[in-house]
Motif scaffolding. Sequence first.
Motif, short mmCIF file in Angstrom:
data_model
loop_
_atom_site.label_atom_id
_atom_site.label_comp_id
_atom_site.label_asym_id
_atom_site.label_seq_id
_atom_site.Cartn_x
_atom_site.Cartn_y
_atom_site.Cartn_z
N ILE A 211 -17.19 0.04 26.89
CA ILE A 211 -18.37 0.85 27.22
C ILE A 211 -18.01 1.93 28.24
O ILE A 211 -18.42 3.09 28.10
N LEU A 212 -17.23 1.58 29.25
CA LEU A 212 -16.83 2.57 30.25
C LEU A 212 -15.91 3.63 29.66
O LEU A 212 -15.98 4.81 30.05
N ALA A 213 -15.08 3.25 28.70
CA ALA A 213 -14.25 4.25 28.01
C ALA A 213 -15.14 5.20 27.22
O ALA A 213 -14.92 6.42 27.23
N ASP A 214 -16.15 4.66 26.54
CA ASP A 214 -17.07 5.50 25.77
C ASP A 214 -17.81 6.49 26.67
O ASP A 214 -18.07 7.62 26.28
N LYS A 215 -18.11 6.06 27.88
CA LYS A 215 -18.79 6.93 28.85
C LYS A 215 -17.80 7.84 29.57
O LYS A 215 -18.22 8.69 30.36
N LYS A 216 -16.52 7.61 29.36
CA LYS A 216 -15.44 8.32 30.05
C LYS A 216 -15.54 8.13 31.57
O LYS A 216 -15.25 9.03 32.34
N ASP A 217 -15.95 6.97 31.97
CA ASP A 217 -16.09 6.64 33.40
C ASP A 217 -14.84 5.87 33.84
O ASP A 217 -14.87 4.66 34.07
N VAL A 218 -13.75 6.60 33.96
CA VAL A 218 -12.46 5.98 34.28
C VAL A 218 -12.47 5.38 35.69
O VAL A 218 -11.84 4.34 35.91
N GLN A 219 -13.20 5.97 36.62
CA GLN A 219 -13.22 5.45 37.98
C GLN A 219 -13.78 4.03 38.03
O GLN A 219 -13.29 3.19 38.79
N LYS A 220 -14.78 3.74 37.23
CA LYS A 220 -15.31 2.37 37.16
C LYS A 220 -14.41 1.51 36.28
O LYS A 220 -14.25 0.32 36.53
N GLN A 221 -13.85 2.11 35.26
CA GLN A 221 -13.00 1.37 34.33
C GLN A 221 -11.78 0.78 35.03
O GLN A 221 -11.43 -0.38 34.81
N ILE A 222 -11.15 1.55 35.90
CA ILE A 222 -9.94 1.05 36.56
C ILE A 222 -10.25 -0.08 37.55
O ILE A 222 -9.36 -0.85 37.90
N LEU A 223 -11.51 -0.20 37.96
CA LEU A 223 -11.89 -1.31 38.84
C LEU A 223 -11.82 -2.66 38.12
O LEU A 223 -11.84 -3.71 38.76
N LEU A 224 -11.71 -2.62 36.80
CA LEU A 224 -11.58 -3.85 36.02
C LEU A 224 -10.15 -4.41 36.09
O LEU A 224 -9.91 -5.54 35.67
N PHE A 225 -9.22 -3.61 36.61
CA PHE A 225 -7.82 -4.00 36.68
C PHE A 225 -7.45 -4.45 38.09
O PHE A 225 -8.04 -4.01 39.07
N THR A 226 -6.43 -5.29 38.19
CA THR A 226 -5.86 -5.62 39.49
C THR A 226 -4.96 -4.46 39.92
O THR A 226 -4.55 -3.64 39.10
N GLU A 227 -4.67 -4.39 41.20
CA GLU A 227 -3.83 -3.30 41.74
C GLU A 227 -2.48 -3.21 41.03
O GLU A 227 -1.94 -2.14 40.84
N ASP A 228 -1.91 -4.35 40.65
CA ASP A 228 -0.58 -4.38 40.05
C ASP A 228 -0.61 -4.52 38.52
O ASP A 228 0.36 -4.92 37.89
N ALA A 229 -1.74 -4.14 37.91
CA ALA A 229 -1.90 -4.28 36.46
C ALA A 229 -0.88 -3.46 35.69
O ALA A 229 -0.36 -2.45 36.18
N THR A 230 -0.61 -3.90 34.48
CA THR A 230 0.25 -3.17 33.55
C THR A 230 -0.50 -3.02 32.23
O THR A 230 -1.08 -3.98 31.74
N VAL A 231 -0.48 -1.81 31.68
CA VAL A 231 -1.07 -1.56 30.37
C VAL A 231 0.06 -1.08 29.46
O VAL A 231 0.70 -0.07 29.75
N GLU A 232 0.29 -1.84 28.41
CA GLU A 232 1.34 -1.48 27.46
C GLU A 232 0.71 -1.16 26.11
O GLU A 232 -0.20 -1.86 25.67
N GLU B 4 -16.95 -10.28 28.10
CA GLU B 4 -17.69 -9.25 28.83
C GLU B 4 -16.74 -8.23 29.45
O GLU B 4 -17.05 -7.04 29.50
N LEU B 5 -15.59 -8.68 29.92
CA LEU B 5 -14.59 -7.77 30.48
C LEU B 5 -14.15 -6.75 29.43
O LEU B 5 -14.12 -5.55 29.68
N VAL B 6 -13.84 -7.23 28.24
CA VAL B 6 -13.41 -6.35 27.15
C VAL B 6 -14.53 -5.40 26.77
O VAL B 6 -14.32 -4.19 26.59
N ASP B 7 -15.75 -5.92 26.65
CA ASP B 7 -16.89 -5.07 26.28
C ASP B 7 -17.17 -4.02 27.35
O ASP B 7 -17.43 -2.86 27.04
N ASN B 8 -17.10 -4.42 28.62
CA ASN B 8 -17.32 -3.45 29.71
C ASN B 8 -16.24 -2.38 29.72
O ASN B 8 -16.53 -1.20 29.94
N PHE B 9 -15.00 -2.76 29.48
CA PHE B 9 -13.91 -1.80 29.39
C PHE B 9 -14.22 -0.77 28.31
O PHE B 9 -14.08 0.44 28.51
#
Length: 131
Positions: free
Chosen positions: A45-66, A38-43
Motif C-alpha cells: 500500500i505504501l509503495a502504491d502511494k509512493k510513500d517511501v518515508q513510511k515504507q522504509i520504517l517497516l525495515f530494520t536499520e540493517d535490512a537487506t533487500v535483494e 499485514e506487514l506485506v500488505d502495508n509495504f
Amino acid sequence: MKQTNDITGKNKNIKTESSNENLNKRITELENVRALRELVDNFSILADKKDVQKQILLFTEDATVESYMNGELTSSLKGIKEIGEAFEGFLANFGAVYHINGQHVVSINGKEAEGTLYCRVDLISSENGKK
C-alpha cells in the motif's frame, strides 16, 4: 493436572496446563502469521502511494533487500538509507503503481519465518503522452 469424572463415572485426568499452553502457542502463531501478512500488505500500500518515508520504517536499520530475475541476483540494497533512495528512484519512473497481493504461506520456527507471497505489480508510466 485436574481430575474429573467422564460420563461413565471413571476418573479422567485433564491436562489443563498443557492444553492452555498449546492453545496459547497456536494463538501466538496465528497472530504472528497475521502480522507478517499485514506487514506485506502495508509495504504494498505504501509503495502504491509512493510513500517511501513510511515504507522504509517497516525495515530494520540493517535490512537487506535483494532482487532476483531468472534466479540471478540483480541488486542488493543494504540499510534503510540505501533502500529508501533506491525505492524513491525506482518509483519516480511511474505515474501510478498498483500491488495486488495474493497467496501468502508462511511457516514460523521460533524467531525465524520463511514463506512465499505472490504479488502482481502494475507499473504505469507515460511515453509520448500515452500511458
